[in-house]
Design a protein around this motif. Structure first.
Motif, short mmCIF file in Angstrom:
data_model
loop_
_atom_site.label_atom_id
_atom_site.label_comp_id
_atom_site.label_asym_id
_atom_site.label_seq_id
_atom_site.Cartn_x
_atom_site.Cartn_y
_atom_site.Cartn_z
N GLU A 4 0.92 -1.01 0.06
CA GLU A 4 0.11 -0.13 0.10
C GLU A 4 0.64 1.25 0.11
OE1 GLU A 4 -0.56 -2.35 1.73
OE2 GLU A 4 -1.51 -3.00 1.76
N ALA A 5 1.63 1.15 0.54
CA ALA A 5 2.88 2.39 0.76
C ALA A 5 3.25 3.27 -0.73
CB ALA A 5 3.87 2.16 1.66
N VAL A 6 3.64 1.46 -1.29
CA VAL A 6 4.35 1.99 -2.56
C VAL A 6 3.39 2.86 -3.36
CG1 VAL A 6 5.25 0.47 -5.18
CG2 VAL A 6 5.85 -0.19 -2.74
N LEU A 7 2.26 2.11 -3.21
CA LEU A 7 1.25 3.02 -4.46
C LEU A 7 0.73 4.44 -4.16
CD1 LEU A 7 -1.42 0.26 -4.24
CD2 LEU A 7 0.54 1.14 -6.50
N GLU A 8 1.19 4.64 -1.90
CA GLU A 8 1.49 5.78 -1.95
C GLU A 8 2.01 7.00 -2.50
OE1 GLU A 8 -0.71 4.42 1.98
OE2 GLU A 8 1.28 5.82 2.51
N GLU A 9 3.40 6.11 -2.58
CA GLU A 9 4.30 6.70 -2.98
C GLU A 9 4.30 7.33 -4.26
OE1 GLU A 9 7.77 8.47 -1.33
OE2 GLU A 9 6.36 7.57 0.17
N LEU A 10 3.87 6.58 -5.51
CA LEU A 10 4.20 6.41 -6.62
C LEU A 10 2.78 5.94 -7.73
CD1 LEU A 10 7.30 4.05 -6.49
CD2 LEU A 10 7.18 6.89 -6.94
N GLY A 11 1.91 5.54 -6.78
CA GLY A 11 0.48 5.81 -7.87
C GLY A 11 1.01 4.57 -9.26
N ASP A 12 0.31 5.37 -10.39
CA ASP A 12 -0.05 4.93 -11.36
C ASP A 12 0.91 4.65 -12.65
OD1 ASP A 12 -0.05 7.83 -11.78
OD2 ASP A 12 -2.41 7.74 -13.08
N GLN A 13 2.36 5.37 -11.68
CA GLN A 13 3.60 5.34 -12.51
C GLN A 13 4.22 4.54 -12.15
OE1 GLN A 13 5.78 9.13 -12.09
NE2 GLN A 13 5.05 9.34 -10.17
N VAL A 14 4.04 3.07 -11.40
CA VAL A 14 4.13 2.04 -11.43
C VAL A 14 3.20 1.15 -12.41
CG1 VAL A 14 4.62 0.04 -9.93
CG2 VAL A 14 4.74 2.53 -9.07
N ASP A 15 3.71 0.32 -13.00
CA ASP A 15 2.61 -0.43 -14.72
C ASP A 15 2.58 -2.14 -13.70
OD1 ASP A 15 3.44 1.48 -16.73
OD2 ASP A 15 5.55 0.81 -16.44
N TYR A 16 3.01 -2.50 -12.29
CA TYR A 16 2.62 -3.90 -12.19
C TYR A 16 3.43 -3.86 -10.63
CZ TYR A 16 1.27 -8.13 -12.35
OH TYR A 16 0.63 -9.80 -11.73
N LEU A 17 2.26 -4.62 -9.32
CA LEU A 17 2.88 -4.94 -8.63
C LEU A 17 2.64 -5.89 -8.21
CD1 LEU A 17 2.85 -2.48 -5.53
CD2 LEU A 17 2.00 -4.13 -4.69
N LEU A 18 3.80 -6.23 -7.61
CA LEU A 18 4.08 -7.88 -7.07
C LEU A 18 3.74 -8.15 -5.48
CD1 LEU A 18 7.17 -9.10 -9.12
CD2 LEU A 18 4.80 -10.21 -9.30
#
Ligand code: TXA
Ligand code: MG
Length: 320
Positions: free
Chosen positions: A146-160
């Protein structure tokens, strides 16, 4: 299911996309380390200055020679003892390695992580994945997805997804590219363990050491103003807090006399370094989200197992 997810992540990396993935330290924001356009996206997503080099993650020791010009015997000792694991080694880079990944330097940082998902991703990708911590530049590294998404949102193409990171603080970085091994960043493996394997003392970075991590002061920092204080100073400070400092949150290891103010929240941090490290970033991130005006942290003990924690606390509280 995880096999399909790994395959999808590999596909995205091959197409120049960004994949966030868990490691035993913190989550990384991964890109194909041979694809300059993908590397540029990493710098942009993090707002990271171009001269800050990225660590290249590999699956196995034989891949070191794809990136490093030479492997000093002392580096082999460290790799044998601590890879896979929370250790990054800096080598002289091969000429063909992109200077985008090395931030313009003649050296390259390599790490073989231990986390099962990171390992499976790296084995399937079968080449280097450049991955800084998956946070905005200078901010606290993410220790859950969840912290990754808070920091980078839709700039991440995929999250494992990998749940909470086991260690919760970044890898130890040792520069092996000079005449003597130098500690650039304390981390998951403490200095004494490394010196025992080397049979020699580590050098400390000087202002001449090229770009030691977090050398500019504010780093690994929450947004909320953070003070690091001795137990005594902290108890005094609590009584001096002004309206604009409240509500405040205290991170302490020792019991404080119970305060009656509902505007001060006290978190009892673990007294063991490992458990403290696992909680730290998570706790700082929650404090940011919950809207406290200031964070007061009780200083930690002197032992080597606290080095990485002390380093991050100093950097998190060093501002303005
Ligand atoms: O635990 C970790 O190391 C995590 C996980 C994702 O592996 N990664 C991480 O990356 O913390 P990052 O980019 O947030 O921090 C890496 C640090 C940077 O401060 C960078 O300056 C330093 O490593 N670094 C990388 N390559 C270097 C090099 N060639 N010379 C000196 N420092 C280097
Ligand atoms: Mg970082």
């Amino acid at each position: 299911m995880i096999t399909q997810e790994i395959e999808k992540a590999v596909q995205i990396l091959r197409n120049g996309g960004l994949v966030a993935f868990p490691t035993e330290t913190v989550y990384g924001l991964g890109a194909d380390a041979c694809n300059e356009a993908a590397l540029q996206k990493v710098f942009k997503a993090k707002n990271r200055p171009a001269q800050h080099p990225l660590i290249v993650h590999i699956a196995r020791f034989e891949q070191v020679t794809d990136w490093a010009l030479e492997i000093p015997p002392q580096a082999i000792k460290l790799a044998d003892a601590f890879w896979p694991g929370p250790l990054t080694l800096i080598f002289k880079k091969k000429p063909e390695v992109s200077t985008i990944v090395t931030g313009g330097q003649a050296s390259i940082g390599l790490r073989i992580p231990k986390h099962e998902i990171a390992q499976r991703l790296l084995q399937a990708f079968n080449s280097g994945i450049a991955a800084p911590s998956a946070n905005q530049f200078t901010r606290v590294s993410p220790t859950h997805s969840e912290a990754v998404l808070e920091e980078l949102g839709d700039q991440v193409d995929y999250l494992l997804e990998g749940g909470r990171c086991e260690l919760g603080l970044e890898s130890t970085i040792i520069d092996m590219s000079g005449s003597k091994p130098t500690l650039l960043r304390p981390g998951g493996i403490h200095k004494q363990a490394i010196e025992d394997v080397l049979g020699a003392r580590l050098l400390q970075p000087t202002t001449m050491t090229p770009r030691a991590p977090g050398m500019h002061l504010l780093h690994y920092a929450p947004r909320t103003i953070t003070h690091l204080l001795s137990y005594q100073a902290l108890t005094e400070q609590v009584n001096k807090l002004k309206a604009q400092d409240l509500p405040a949150i205290l991170l302490t290891r020792s019991p404080l006399s119970p305060n009656k103010l509902s505007t001060i929240k006290q978190i009892n941090m673990p007294t063991q370094a490992k458990a403290y490290a696992r909680e730290l970033y998570h706790t700082l991130r929650s404090a940011d989200k919950e809207g406290y005006k200031c964070i007061l942290i009780e200083d930690v003990p002197d032992g080597v197992e606290w080095d990485a924690i002390r380093d991050r606390l100093h950097k998190a509280s060093c501002r303005r």
